[in-house]
Every structure is written in structure tokens, then in C-alpha cells.
Design an enzyme around this catalytic site. Structure first.
Site, mmCIF file in Angstrom:
data_model
loop_
_atom_site.group_PDB
_atom_site.id
_atom_site.type_symbol
_atom_site.label_atom_id
_atom_site.label_comp_id
_atom_site.label_asym_id
_atom_site.label_seq_id
_atom_site.Cartn_x
_atom_site.Cartn_y
_atom_site.Cartn_z
ATOM 1 N N CYS A 148 -2.584 -7.580 4.055
ATOM 2 C CA CYS A 148 -1.398 -8.026 3.304
ATOM 3 C C CYS A 148 -0.964 -9.422 3.726
ATOM 4 O O CYS A 148 -0.402 -10.165 2.920
ATOM 5 C CB CYS A 148 -0.223 -7.081 3.533
ATOM 6 S SG CYS A 148 -0.474 -5.419 2.949
ATOM 7 N N HIS A 156 -0.648 -0.592 -3.330
ATOM 8 C CA HIS A 156 -1.517 -1.734 -3.633
ATOM 9 C C HIS A 156 -2.948 -1.302 -3.308
ATOM 10 O O HIS A 156 -3.163 -0.575 -2.329
ATOM 11 C CB HIS A 156 -1.209 -2.924 -2.716
ATOM 12 C CG HIS A 156 -0.101 -3.822 -3.171
ATOM 13 N ND1 HIS A 156 0.791 -4.386 -2.283
ATOM 14 C CD2 HIS A 156 0.241 -4.301 -4.402
ATOM 15 C CE1 HIS A 156 1.642 -5.163 -2.937
ATOM 16 N NE2 HIS A 156 1.345 -5.119 -4.224
HETATM 17 N N1 ARG Z 1 7.085 -5.020 1.258
HETATM 18 C C1 ARG Z 1 5.989 -5.589 0.525
HETATM 19 C C2 ARG Z 1 5.979 -5.051 -0.900
HETATM 20 O O1 ARG Z 1 6.255 -3.886 -1.051
HETATM 21 C C3 ARG Z 1 4.691 -5.296 1.212
HETATM 22 C C4 ARG Z 1 3.526 -5.950 0.556
HETATM 23 C C5 ARG Z 1 2.234 -5.639 1.239
HETATM 24 N N2 ARG Z 1 1.202 -6.411 0.731
HETATM 25 C C6 ARG Z 1 0.000 -5.960 0.365
HETATM 26 N N3 ARG Z 1 -0.903 -6.818 0.031
HETATM 27 N N4 ARG Z 1 -0.252 -4.676 0.291
HETATM 28 O O2 ARG Z 1 5.745 -5.758 -1.842
#
Ligand code: ARG
Length: 283
Positions: free
Chosen positions: A273, A179
Site C-alpha cells: 500500500c 483492495h
Molecule cells: N486507509 C486506506 C484506505 O482505506 C488504506 C489504503 C491501503 N492501500 C492499499 N493499496 N491497499 O483507503
């Protein structure tokens, strides 16, 4: 006798702007599936510790004078704590998420409903995958938009149409930084910090043009998700383990606020996150 004079760096005055954040308590947090390289469903996770760490994050925001809203967690959605992925809210307009993986797809309706009830409606959405502020980061009047692992490029154009903010697409290339918010932190309306290794060569050059004064994070600080940070323009809430980045920020006049979210790191998430910024019509 040699006298060493301290180098006087002219620090720009950093001004905090009060923010409004949406968070979701990790009551049902677990790592039961793997949709990014950080997640190992065989490794133990301490949900009670995750909640305690999350409370530390929430308390840090409150102590900084920010407004924190909390969304009810849903049983069976272990990643729902990562509120940043629930949507993108700019100028009182909300774009709901459309998740890449079926495991997280039911979260979208819960976030969209909360945003509508809170008065951010009508809530738009995209046909293409978009994982909210995980991949959309507002810097001043620009919306930086990541793609490569989750949010699809087609969603970038749709976000520009729905939010009315110019979008700059950035290509992510390292699966650990799946991300945009794992590789780039917005510090204020014109300053960002990022890890160059997470981006394609062309996107690195684009970032250099847009942000010649950016803070460049080390591979180590990126690898503890130090860039998954939340700034109010002065205070930067980030992983305690990102020590060098904290020094770099302090040297630029920011005030690092270290937090420990080691349990949530097991799912590939950090402070940012867990945090969806709710920007009203005037913000
Ligand atoms: N386990 C989650 C996923 O892989 C973590 C998300 C983390 N969020 C972020 N905004 N980077 O979707």
C-alpha cells in the site's frame, strides 16, 4: 538406522530486477475516519512510530538497490502514505487515481502532479473510481484488476484503453480485503501469491487457470496483510507477522524481507500500500 534424506527441491533461480518506487512519508498519518474495516478512529495511533516504521521500509528498498522517490505529504490527508493508491504506471504511461471516498479524493491531484512533473505525462484518468495499484497489479503483460469495494469495473476497461495492457477483472468478496493488493501479491512476471477466500468463486477459478503454481496464503497470513507485499523478482518485502507465507516463499526460492508496519496496519495498509511502482518505457 534410518537415514532421512532432505528433499531436494529444484529451486528456480530468482533474479531481482532493480525497481523505482514512489513513497510518501506518513508525517500526517492518523486514523480520523473509517473507510475500511481495519480503521477504528477511537484507537490510538502513534504517528512518530508510523514514520519510524515507514523509514524501515524505505531503507529496505534502498538496501536492495532500488530507487526511491518521495512525494511531499499534505496536511489533512492522513492516508496519503498509501502511495500505491495514487495511480498506476506501466511502460512510462500513467493513470491517475480517482478515489471512492471524499476523504481521499484530494490525494489524486497531488499524485497526478508528481507523476506529470516526473515525466510520466500525459497523465490519464478514469471517470469511474480507480484506486491505482491498490486494485491494479501488473503480472508480466497482464494487468490484474480488482473490483467489489473500491475500483469500479468500468475503470478496468478504461485502464486497458489508457495503458494498453490486457486487463483481467477479479471480484473481491471480503470487506477486509477491499483492495486487490490486500489479497494478492505479484512475485515475478508469472508468479503470484493470493488468499482464495478473498475472491468470488468464478474469480478463484480464473486465478487457478492463470496461475496453477500460485502460492496460496493461509487465512492467518492474509489477516496480517502478508499479501500486501512488494517483490523485485527475488526479494519479497512483507509483514513480519506473516510467518508461514515467508516459509512458503523461501521454499520457492524467494528471499523474504520482513518489515513491521503495525501502525499503518491500523489504517488497513502494509508494505505494498505504501509503494507505487514507477515503470519506465522499458519496464
Ligand atoms: N486507509 C486506506 C484506505 O482505506 C488504506 C489504503 C491501503 N492501500 C492499499 N493499496 N491497499 O483507503
Amino acid at each position: 538406522m534410518t537415514v532421512t534424506l532432505p528433499v531436494q527441491q529444484a529451486l528456480a533461480p530468482r533474479v531481482a530486477r532493480p525497481r523505482r518506487y514512489l513513497l510518501c512519508r506518513p508525517e500526517h498519518f492518523a486514523v480520523t475516519y473509517a473507510i475500511n474495516p481495519w480503521m477504528d478512529p477511537t484507537a490510538p495511533v502513534d504517528a512518530a512510530r508510523a514514520v519510524a516504521q515507514w523509514e524501515g521500509l524505505r531503507d529496505a528498498y534502498v538496501a536492495l538497490g532500488h530507487r526511491v522517490d518521495v512525494l511531499e505529504p499534505v496536511l489533512g490527508l492522513p492516508d496519503m502514505v498509501f502511495a500505491a493508491n495514487g495511480g498506476t504506471v506501466v511502460g512510462g504511461r500513467a493513470l491517475a487515481a480517482s478515489f471512492a471516498f471524499p476523504e481521499r479524493q484530494p490525494e489524486a491531484a497531488a499524485y497526478a502532479q508528481w507523476l506529470a512533473d516526473a515525466g510520466f505525462g500525459p497523465v490519464g484518468t478514469t471517470d469511474a473510481v480507480n484506486e491505482g495499484e491498490g486494485d491494479f497489479l501488473l503480472v508480466g503483460d497482464l494487468l490484474l484488476a480488482g473490483t467489489g469495494f473500491r475500483t469500479e469495473r468500468a475503470a478496468h476497461a478504461q485502464a486497458q484503453e489508457l495503458l494498453g495492457v490486457p486487463v483481467v477483472s477479479l471480484q473481491l468478496v471480503d470487506p477486509r480485503y477491499y483492495h486487490l493488493d490486500t489479497a494478492l501479491a505479484v512475485l515475478d512476471d508469472e508468479t503470484v501469491a493470493y488468499y482464495p477466500g478473498a475472491f468470488s468463486e468464478g474469480s478463484r477459478r480464473a486465478l487457478e487457470r492463470l496461475f496453477p503454481d500460485a502460492v496460496l496464503a493461509s487465512a492467518h497470513d492474509a489477516s496480517v496483510l502478508g499479501l500486501n507485499a512488494v517483490s523485485d523478482g527475488r526479494h519479497v518485502v512483507l509483514a513480519a507477522a506473516a510467518t508461514r507465507l515467508q516459509e512458503q516463499l523461501a521454499a520457492r526460492g524467494f528471499v523474504p524481507v520482513p518489515v513491521d508496519l503495525s501502525e499503518l496496519l491500523k489504517a488497513g495498509g502494509g508494505a505494498k500500500c505504501c509503494t507505487l511502482e514507477l515503470r519506465g518505457a522499458t519496464a
